[in-house]
Design a protein around this motif. Sequence first.
Motif, PDB file in Angstrom:
ATOM      1  N   SER A  26      -5.769  -7.719  12.970  1.00 51.90           N
ATOM      2  CA  SER A  26      -6.398  -7.944  13.141  1.00 51.90           C
ATOM      3  C   SER A  26      -7.817  -8.947  13.245  1.00 51.90           C
ATOM      4  CB  SER A  26      -7.018  -7.166  14.569  1.00 51.90           C
ATOM      5  OG  SER A  26      -7.586  -6.435  14.383  1.00 51.90           O
ATOM      6  N   GLN A  27      -8.063  -9.298  12.365  1.00 49.34           N
ATOM      7  CA  GLN A  27      -8.968  -9.452  11.425  1.00 49.34           C
ATOM      8  C   GLN A  27      -9.360  -9.335   9.660  1.00 49.34           C
ATOM      9  OE1 GLN A  27     -12.417  -6.333  13.044  1.00 49.34           O
ATOM     10  NE2 GLN A  27     -13.252  -7.511  10.451  1.00 49.34           N
ATOM     11  N   THR A  28      -9.862 -10.548   8.949  1.00 52.64           N
ATOM     12  CA  THR A  28      -9.635 -10.308   7.366  1.00 52.64           C
ATOM     13  C   THR A  28      -9.379  -9.700   6.733  1.00 52.64           C
ATOM     14  OG1 THR A  28      -9.433 -11.221   5.582  1.00 52.64           O
ATOM     15  CG2 THR A  28     -11.096 -11.061   7.054  1.00 52.64           C
ATOM     16  N   ILE A  29      -8.793  -8.102   6.195  1.00 51.95           N
ATOM     17  CA  ILE A  29      -8.752  -7.401   5.101  1.00 51.95           C
ATOM     18  C   ILE A  29      -8.684  -7.301   3.856  1.00 51.95           C
ATOM     19  CG2 ILE A  29      -8.085  -5.664   7.347  1.00 51.95           C
ATOM     20  CD1 ILE A  29      -5.378  -5.591   6.167  1.00 51.95           C
ATOM     21  N   ASN A  30      -8.953  -8.901   3.808  1.00 49.25           N
ATOM     22  CA  ASN A  30      -8.555  -9.531   2.280  1.00 49.25           C
ATOM     23  C   ASN A  30      -7.578  -8.986   1.698  1.00 49.25           C
ATOM     24  OD1 ASN A  30     -11.771 -11.200   2.382  1.00 49.25           O
ATOM     25  ND2 ASN A  30     -12.629  -8.860   1.711  1.00 49.25           N
ATOM     26  N   THR A  31      -7.760  -8.211   0.327  1.00 50.84           N
ATOM     27  CA  THR A  31      -6.027  -7.393  -0.561  1.00 50.84           C
ATOM     28  C   THR A  31      -6.202  -5.972   0.121  1.00 50.84           C
ATOM     29  OG1 THR A  31      -7.076  -7.401  -1.797  1.00 50.84           O
ATOM     30  CG2 THR A  31      -6.346  -9.901  -1.881  1.00 50.84           C
ATOM     31  N   TYR A  32      -6.748  -5.682   1.314  1.00 47.66           N
ATOM     32  CA  TYR A  32      -6.873  -4.575   1.147  1.00 47.66           C
ATOM     33  C   TYR A  32      -5.673  -3.731   2.404  1.00 47.66           C
ATOM     34  CZ  TYR A  32     -11.762  -4.322  -1.306  1.00 47.66           C
ATOM     35  OH  TYR A  32     -12.877  -4.320  -1.908  1.00 47.66           O
ATOM     36  N   LEU A  33      -4.380  -4.204   1.678  1.00 43.77           N
ATOM     37  CA  LEU A  33      -2.911  -3.791   3.021  1.00 43.77           C
ATOM     38  C   LEU A  33      -2.253  -2.895   1.597  1.00 43.77           C
ATOM     39  CD1 LEU A  33      -0.088  -4.113   3.241  1.00 43.77           C
ATOM     40  CD2 LEU A  33      -2.053  -4.434   5.023  1.00 43.77           C
ATOM     41  N   ASN A  34      -2.043  -1.540   2.086  1.00 44.90           N
ATOM     42  CA  ASN A  34      -1.471  -0.845   1.650  1.00 44.90           C
ATOM     43  C   ASN A  34       0.861  -0.657   2.030  1.00 44.90           C
ATOM     44  OD1 ASN A  34      -3.780  -0.557  -0.310  1.00 44.90           O
ATOM     45  ND2 ASN A  34      -3.926   1.235   1.164  1.00 44.90           N
ATOM     46  N   TRP A  35       1.605  -0.496   1.879  1.00 44.67           N
ATOM     47  CA  TRP A  35       2.197   0.398   2.452  1.00 44.67           C
ATOM     48  C   TRP A  35       3.400   1.236   1.871  1.00 44.67           C
ATOM     49  CZ3 TRP A  35       4.818  -2.626   5.441  1.00 44.67           C
ATOM     50  CH2 TRP A  35       4.323  -4.318   6.288  1.00 44.67           C
ATOM     51  N   TYR A  36       3.662   2.570   3.271  1.00 46.34           N
ATOM     52  CA  TYR A  36       4.276   3.445   3.085  1.00 46.34           C
ATOM     53  C   TYR A  36       5.780   3.856   3.236  1.00 46.34           C
ATOM     54  CZ  TYR A  36      -0.735   4.670   1.884  1.00 46.34           C
ATOM     55  OH  TYR A  36      -1.735   4.978   1.606  1.00 46.34           O
ATOM     56  N   GLN A  37       6.286   4.036   2.551  1.00 51.29           N
ATOM     57  CA  GLN A  37       7.634   4.466   3.770  1.00 51.29           C
ATOM     58  C   GLN A  37       7.533   6.195   3.996  1.00 51.29           C
ATOM     59  OE1 GLN A  37      11.114   5.776   0.858  1.00 51.29           O
ATOM     60  NE2 GLN A  37      12.387   3.976   1.275  1.00 51.29           N
ATOM     61  N   GLN A  38       8.234   6.372   4.613  1.00 43.85           N
ATOM     62  CA  GLN A  38       8.191   8.133   5.551  1.00 43.85           C
ATOM     63  C   GLN A  38       9.624   8.107   6.265  1.00 43.85           C
ATOM     64  OE1 GLN A  38       6.188   8.282   9.186  1.00 43.85           O
ATOM     65  NE2 GLN A  38       6.044  11.129   8.012  1.00 43.85           N
ATOM     66  N   LYS A  39      10.844   9.189   5.482  1.00 41.43           N
ATOM     67  CA  LYS A  39      11.746   9.482   5.812  1.00 41.43           C
ATOM     68  C   LYS A  39      11.352  10.287   7.060  1.00 41.43           C
ATOM     69  CE  LYS A  39      13.620   7.472   2.042  1.00 41.43           C
ATOM     70  NZ  LYS A  39      15.138   7.775   0.895  1.00 41.43           N
ATOM     71  N   PRO A  40      12.674  10.892   7.516  1.00 36.47           N
ATOM     72  CA  PRO A  40      12.499  11.746   8.763  1.00 36.47           C
ATOM     73  C   PRO A  40      12.881  13.426   8.159  1.00 36.47           C
ATOM     74  CG  PRO A  40      14.776  10.665   9.213  1.00 36.47           C
ATOM     75  CD  PRO A  40      14.163  10.144   8.429  1.00 36.47           C
ATOM     76  N   GLY A  41      11.510  13.583   9.100  1.00 33.87           N
ATOM     77  CA  GLY A  41      11.630  15.173   8.272  1.00 33.87           C
ATOM     78  C   GLY A  41      10.151  15.474   7.443  1.00 33.87           C
ATOM     79  N   LYS A  42       9.440  13.935   6.814  1.00 28.21           N
ATOM     80  CA  LYS A  42       8.809  13.820   5.533  1.00 28.21           C
ATOM     81  C   LYS A  42       7.616  13.587   5.583  1.00 28.21           C
ATOM     82  CE  LYS A  42      12.544  16.388   3.062  1.00 28.21           C
ATOM     83  NZ  LYS A  42      12.184  17.048   2.359  1.00 28.21           N
ATOM     84  N   ALA A  43       7.201  13.904   4.372  1.00 28.73           N
ATOM     85  CA  ALA A  43       5.480  13.242   4.569  1.00 28.73           C
ATOM     86  C   ALA A  43       5.799  11.558   4.297  1.00 28.73           C
ATOM     87  CB  ALA A  43       4.466  14.205   3.274  1.00 28.73           C
ATOM     88  N   PRO A  44       4.594  10.804   4.247  1.00 30.96           N
ATOM     89  CA  PRO A  44       4.760   9.225   4.116  1.00 30.96           C
ATOM     90  C   PRO A  44       4.663   9.223   1.856  1.00 30.96           C
ATOM     91  CG  PRO A  44       3.772   9.697   5.804  1.00 30.96           C
ATOM     92  CD  PRO A  44       3.826  11.081   5.926  1.00 30.96           C
ATOM     93  N   LYS A  45       5.488   8.752   1.755  1.00 30.44           N
ATOM     94  CA  LYS A  45       5.538   8.164  -0.015  1.00 30.44           C
ATOM     95  C   LYS A  45       4.349   6.585   0.356  1.00 30.44           C
ATOM     96  CE  LYS A  45       8.692   6.942  -3.479  1.00 30.44           C
ATOM     97  NZ  LYS A  45       9.864   7.226  -4.031  1.00 30.44           N
ATOM     98  N   PHE A  46       4.071   6.705  -0.845  1.00 32.65           N
ATOM     99  CA  PHE A  46       3.455   5.808  -0.886  1.00 32.65           C
ATOM    100  C   PHE A  46       3.837   4.710  -1.931  1.00 32.65           C
ATOM    101  CE2 PHE A  46      -0.037   3.494  -1.785  1.00 32.65           C
ATOM    102  CZ  PHE A  46      -0.612   3.441  -3.767  1.00 32.65           C
ATOM    103  N   LEU A  47       3.940   3.522  -2.064  1.00 30.57           N
ATOM    104  CA  LEU A  47       4.215   2.648  -2.071  1.00 30.57           C
ATOM    105  C   LEU A  47       4.061   1.275  -2.545  1.00 30.57           C
ATOM    106  CD1 LEU A  47       7.492   1.637   0.660  1.00 30.57           C
ATOM    107  CD2 LEU A  47       7.259   2.954  -2.095  1.00 30.57           C
ATOM    108  N   ILE A  48       3.287   0.661  -2.379  1.00 28.47           N
ATOM    109  CA  ILE A  48       2.208  -0.726  -2.684  1.00 28.47           C
ATOM    110  C   ILE A  48       1.151  -0.617  -2.144  1.00 28.47           C
ATOM    111  CG2 ILE A  48       1.910  -3.156  -2.357  1.00 28.47           C
ATOM    112  CD1 ILE A  48       5.503  -2.862  -2.070  1.00 28.47           C
ATOM    113  N   TYR A  49      -0.427  -1.168  -2.944  1.00 22.47           N
ATOM    114  CA  TYR A  49      -1.615  -0.908  -2.890  1.00 22.47           C
ATOM    115  C   TYR A  49      -1.989  -2.430  -3.642  1.00 22.47           C
ATOM    116  CZ  TYR A  49      -2.899   0.045  -7.741  1.00 22.47           C
ATOM    117  OH  TYR A  49      -3.088  -0.349  -8.676  1.00 22.47           O
TER     118      TYR A  49
END
Lengths: 106, 122
Positions: A26-49
């Motif tokens: 909703s506003q600029t966040i420069n490059t402070y963007l991360n991605w996570y993957q989550q499978k059912p019943g599991k904790a999120p997994k860190f993918l990209i920062y």
Amino acid sequence: DIQMTQSPSSLTASVGDRITITCRASQTINTYLNWYQQKPGKAPKFLIYAVSTLQSGVPSRFSGSGSGTEFTLTISSLQPEDFGTYYCQQSYNVPFTFGQGTKLEI
Amino acid sequence: QVQLVQSGAEVKKPGASVKVSCKASEYTFTQYDINWVRQAPGQGLEWMGYMSPNSGTTRYAQKFQGRITFTRDTSTSTAYMELSSLRSEDTAVYYCTRGTRDRVSQYYFDYWGQGTLVTVSS
């Protein structure tokens, strides 16, 4: 608070497909963007920062791009193990907010 | 291998409090933040706040101000999250996650606990 909006909310694709998930801030966040993957019943997994830097061990078929307010996660050739829900997250300021998620079915 | 191991599932009545623990291993506990994130059934991820174990500094999401407390025991490398005045909407899986800040101030959650289900029901 910074709102993060992902599209699509869900996606069905086939093994070998190339898919893209979009995340808008909703506003600029420069490059402070991360991605996570989550499978059912599991904790999120860190993918990209930092928009495009892969965490160690993440396959190179995953990539990220963008800046400012619009970002994408691309999987170049889907594998069966890539199913799950993907979340973007901004770390520009607190509260650290997540997108609502994109459910990927294969 | 970095690990965050959380305490087991809890069932609480409305109005009660819950305290969830998160034990860290295979890294220096005081050098990384611990963040807490929750996920209601079928919903997305919601950041609750963080603690810096070295200083004890905390930052809470406004939504939880007044109801949430983060503490830590550096002698056992354990972080705690206590949520009070529980209501049914607090039913969720609660995760602790390590917050890492790199040399150019990028910040991300690189390791996660297995999650603790807290059920609030009368």
